[in-house]
Design a protein around this motif. Structure first.
Motif, PDB file in Angstrom:
ATOM      1  N   LYS A 241       0.855  -1.206   0.000  1.00  0.00           N
ATOM      2  CA  LYS A 241       0.000   0.000   0.000  1.00  0.00           C
ATOM      3  C   LYS A 241       0.884   1.248   0.000  1.00  0.00           C
ATOM      4  O   LYS A 241       0.679   2.182  -0.771  1.00  0.00           O
ATOM      5  CB  LYS A 241      -0.911   0.027   1.234  1.00  0.00           C
ATOM      6  CG  LYS A 241      -1.717  -1.256   1.467  1.00  0.00           C
ATOM      7  CD  LYS A 241      -2.918  -1.380   0.531  1.00  0.00           C
ATOM      8  CE  LYS A 241      -3.651  -2.698   0.703  1.00  0.00           C
ATOM      9  NZ  LYS A 241      -2.995  -3.868   0.091  1.00  0.00           N
ATOM     10  N   GLU A 242       1.904   1.242   0.889  1.00  0.00           N
ATOM     11  CA  GLU A 242       2.796   2.398   1.016  1.00  0.00           C
ATOM     12  C   GLU A 242       3.592   2.623  -0.280  1.00  0.00           C
ATOM     13  O   GLU A 242       3.692   3.746  -0.762  1.00  0.00           O
ATOM     14  CB  GLU A 242       3.748   2.185   2.209  1.00  0.00           C
ATOM     15  CG  GLU A 242       4.954   3.108   2.279  1.00  0.00           C
ATOM     16  CD  GLU A 242       4.632   4.597   2.373  1.00  0.00           C
ATOM     17  OE1 GLU A 242       3.462   4.939   2.631  1.00  0.00           O
ATOM     18  OE2 GLU A 242       5.556   5.415   2.170  1.00  0.00           O
ATOM     19  N   ALA A 246       3.076   5.940  -2.391  1.00  0.00           N
ATOM     20  CA  ALA A 246       4.224   6.860  -2.512  1.00  0.00           C
ATOM     21  C   ALA A 246       4.464   7.201  -3.985  1.00  0.00           C
ATOM     22  O   ALA A 246       4.759   8.349  -4.321  1.00  0.00           O
ATOM     23  CB  ALA A 246       5.470   6.236  -1.898  1.00  0.00           C
ATOM     24  N   PHE A 247       4.302   6.216  -4.872  1.00  0.00           N
ATOM     25  CA  PHE A 247       4.464   6.503  -6.300  1.00  0.00           C
ATOM     26  C   PHE A 247       3.424   7.527  -6.750  1.00  0.00           C
ATOM     27  O   PHE A 247       3.746   8.506  -7.425  1.00  0.00           O
ATOM     28  CB  PHE A 247       4.329   5.218  -7.137  1.00  0.00           C
ATOM     29  CG  PHE A 247       4.380   5.500  -8.617  1.00  0.00           C
ATOM     30  CD1 PHE A 247       5.598   5.653  -9.274  1.00  0.00           C
ATOM     31  CD2 PHE A 247       3.198   5.662  -9.347  1.00  0.00           C
ATOM     32  CE1 PHE A 247       5.636   5.952 -10.630  1.00  0.00           C
ATOM     33  CE2 PHE A 247       3.241   5.965 -10.712  1.00  0.00           C
ATOM     34  CZ  PHE A 247       4.466   6.110 -11.350  1.00  0.00           C
ATOM     35  N   VAL A 248       2.175   7.300  -6.356  1.00  0.00           N
ATOM     36  CA  VAL A 248       1.082   8.201  -6.754  1.00  0.00           C
ATOM     37  C   VAL A 248       1.334   9.604  -6.188  1.00  0.00           C
ATOM     38  O   VAL A 248       1.126  10.610  -6.861  1.00  0.00           O
ATOM     39  CB  VAL A 248      -0.283   7.635  -6.275  1.00  0.00           C
ATOM     40  CG1 VAL A 248      -1.397   8.654  -6.494  1.00  0.00           C
ATOM     41  CG2 VAL A 248      -0.587   6.334  -7.017  1.00  0.00           C
ATOM     42  N   LYS A 252       9.182   9.408  -1.903  1.00  0.00           N
ATOM     43  CA  LYS A 252       9.912   8.167  -1.672  1.00  0.00           C
ATOM     44  C   LYS A 252       9.127   7.308  -0.674  1.00  0.00           C
ATOM     45  O   LYS A 252       8.587   7.847   0.303  1.00  0.00           O
ATOM     46  CB  LYS A 252      11.296   8.518  -1.087  1.00  0.00           C
ATOM     47  CG  LYS A 252      12.295   7.377  -1.092  1.00  0.00           C
ATOM     48  CD  LYS A 252      13.667   7.906  -0.630  1.00  0.00           C
ATOM     49  CE  LYS A 252      14.732   6.830  -0.549  1.00  0.00           C
ATOM     50  NZ  LYS A 252      14.356   5.566   0.061  1.00  0.00           N
ATOM     51  N   ALA A 253       9.046   6.024  -0.934  1.00  0.00           N
ATOM     52  CA  ALA A 253       8.292   5.139  -0.036  1.00  0.00           C
ATOM     53  C   ALA A 253       9.007   5.006   1.305  1.00  0.00           C
ATOM     54  O   ALA A 253      10.236   4.977   1.369  1.00  0.00           O
ATOM     55  CB  ALA A 253       8.132   3.766  -0.680  1.00  0.00           C
ATOM     56  N   ASP A 254       8.210   4.930   2.356  1.00  0.00           N
ATOM     57  CA  ASP A 254       8.763   4.727   3.697  1.00  0.00           C
ATOM     58  C   ASP A 254       8.243   3.382   4.200  1.00  0.00           C
ATOM     59  O   ASP A 254       7.167   3.293   4.783  1.00  0.00           O
ATOM     60  CB  ASP A 254       8.296   5.887   4.601  1.00  0.00           C
ATOM     61  CG  ASP A 254       8.821   5.730   6.026  1.00  0.00           C
ATOM     62  OD1 ASP A 254       9.765   4.936   6.238  1.00  0.00           O
ATOM     63  OD2 ASP A 254       8.260   6.389   6.921  1.00  0.00           O
ATOM     64  N   PHE A 255       9.026   2.346   3.917  1.00  0.00           N
ATOM     65  CA  PHE A 255       8.557   0.996   4.223  1.00  0.00           C
ATOM     66  C   PHE A 255       8.695   0.694   5.707  1.00  0.00           C
ATOM     67  O   PHE A 255       9.668   1.080   6.345  1.00  0.00           O
ATOM     68  CB  PHE A 255       9.348  -0.030   3.400  1.00  0.00           C
ATOM     69  CG  PHE A 255       9.078   0.064   1.923  1.00  0.00           C
ATOM     70  CD1 PHE A 255       7.802  -0.111   1.428  1.00  0.00           C
ATOM     71  CD2 PHE A 255      10.112   0.340   1.033  1.00  0.00           C
ATOM     72  CE1 PHE A 255       7.554  -0.026   0.049  1.00  0.00           C
ATOM     73  CE2 PHE A 255       9.874   0.429  -0.333  1.00  0.00           C
ATOM     74  CZ  PHE A 255       8.588   0.246  -0.826  1.00  0.00           C
ATOM     75  N   LYS A 256       7.713  -0.018   6.236  1.00  0.00           N
ATOM     76  CA  LYS A 256       7.710  -0.374   7.668  1.00  0.00           C
ATOM     77  C   LYS A 256       8.006  -1.859   7.881  1.00  0.00           C
ATOM     78  O   LYS A 256       7.912  -2.372   8.989  1.00  0.00           O
ATOM     79  CB  LYS A 256       6.344  -0.034   8.279  1.00  0.00           C
ATOM     80  CG  LYS A 256       5.965   1.429   8.155  1.00  0.00           C
ATOM     81  CD  LYS A 256       6.722   2.284   9.183  1.00  0.00           C
ATOM     82  CE  LYS A 256       6.163   3.695   9.247  1.00  0.00           C
ATOM     83  NZ  LYS A 256       7.168   4.703   8.879  1.00  0.00           N
TER      84      LYS A 256
END
Ligand code: CAA
Length: 258
Positions: A241-242, A246-248, A252-256
């Motif tokens: 989901k993240e 983040a792309f949309v 930058k994606a912040d992965f958990k």
């Protein structure tokens, strides 16, 4: 972090760095170094704050093979009962990605250790080979198997039957190494590469590793089916989901890692 007799272990951000450290023997892989490396890898693999590992040696040698002086007095029963190189198998059960950063000699068990890692970054000084035949033995840590998968039958046969070395350029052409890096930049590049991997979603990186390893062991149709199931399963992750949000959002994606 623990201290070990034959290796140095450091943490660089989310990267676990293991440096082989038997300079007097060009990092020849004796029992102690095997116990040290396999322990350190298992500790990093179980540590949630580590996302990827790098195994490296010195400028002169990644590792010049299994320790010949340690093996020399052994007979068949000794080597069979002790399952001489068995403990190394833990590397192939590791779920987090491991990069081999190779400068200088990677011969025999050294080349085989590098190939047990997920990919090899080679300094322009790297030299690879399976010279066991010159000692009157066959490779015993995957040389005839992983080498053949990596470079194909013709080159594997020629290399293992003559014991000659190949340089970094030939190794890159043959598909044994992912990339060549200038020797003095090797470690920084390997750490940065591992850091990039460690910044991705950890479960997804583990799944990618599992899928690519499946490609080595499964027929294509089974491998494709396996990949599709794994791909579907990524949609259960918050990180999917993240990553897509983040792309949309153009950020930058912040992965958990969940
Ligand atoms: N085992 C034990 N000691 C080793 C070693 C090894 N694999 N490789 C190097 N050393 C030792 C040397 O004996 C030497 O020790 P001393 O100073 O006490 O004599 C020291 O490391 C430095 O080595 P050299 O003086 O030989 O260094 P060099 O620069 O002249 O040569 C080399 C470098 C071409 C790599 C040469 O050391 C060499 O050929 N090493 C052996 C390579 C080899 O055959 N590896 C395969 C081992 S078998 C195996 O790995 C089985 C398997 O499949 C798992």
């Amino acid at each position: 972090l623990k201290t070990y007799e034959s290796i140095l272990v450091e943490r660089r951000g989310r990267v676990g760095l293991i440096t082989l450290n038997r300079p007097q023997a060009l990092n020849a892989l004796n029992r102690q170094i095997m116990l040290d490396v396999t322990d350190a890898v298992a500790v990093f693999d179980a540590d949630d704050s580590i996302g990827a590992m790098v195994i490296t040696g010195s400028a002169k040698a990644f590792a010049a093979g299994a320790d010949i002086k340690e093996m020399q007095p052994l007979g068949y029963v000794d080597i069979f009962k002790s399952d001489k190189f068995g403990p190394w198998d833990i590397l192939t059960r590791t779920r987090k990605p491991i990069i081999a950063a190779v400068a200088g000699f990677a011969l025999g068990g050294g080349c085989e250790l590098a190939m047990m890692c997920d990919f090899i970054l080679a300094a322009d000084t790297a030299k690879f080979g399976q010279p066991e035949i010159k000692l009157g033995v066959t490779p015993g840590m995957g040389g005839t198997q992983r080498f053949t998968h990596a470079v194909g039958k013709a080159k594997a046969m020629e290399m293992c039957l003559t014991g000659r070395m190949m340089d970094a350029a030939e190794a890159e052409r043959a598909g044994l190494v992912a990339r060549i890096v200038e020797a003095d930049k090797l470690l920084d590049d390997a750490i940065a590469t591992a850091q990039t991997i460690a910044s991705m979603s950890m479960p997804v990186a583990m799944m990618v590793k599992e899928c690519i390893n499946a490609a080595m062991n499964m027929p294509l149709n089974e491998g494709l089916r396996f990949e599709k199931r794994v791909f579907h399963s990524t949609f259960a992750l918050a990180d999917q989901k993240e990553g897509m949000q983040a792309f949309v959002d153009k950020r930058k994606a912040d992965f958990k890692n969940i």
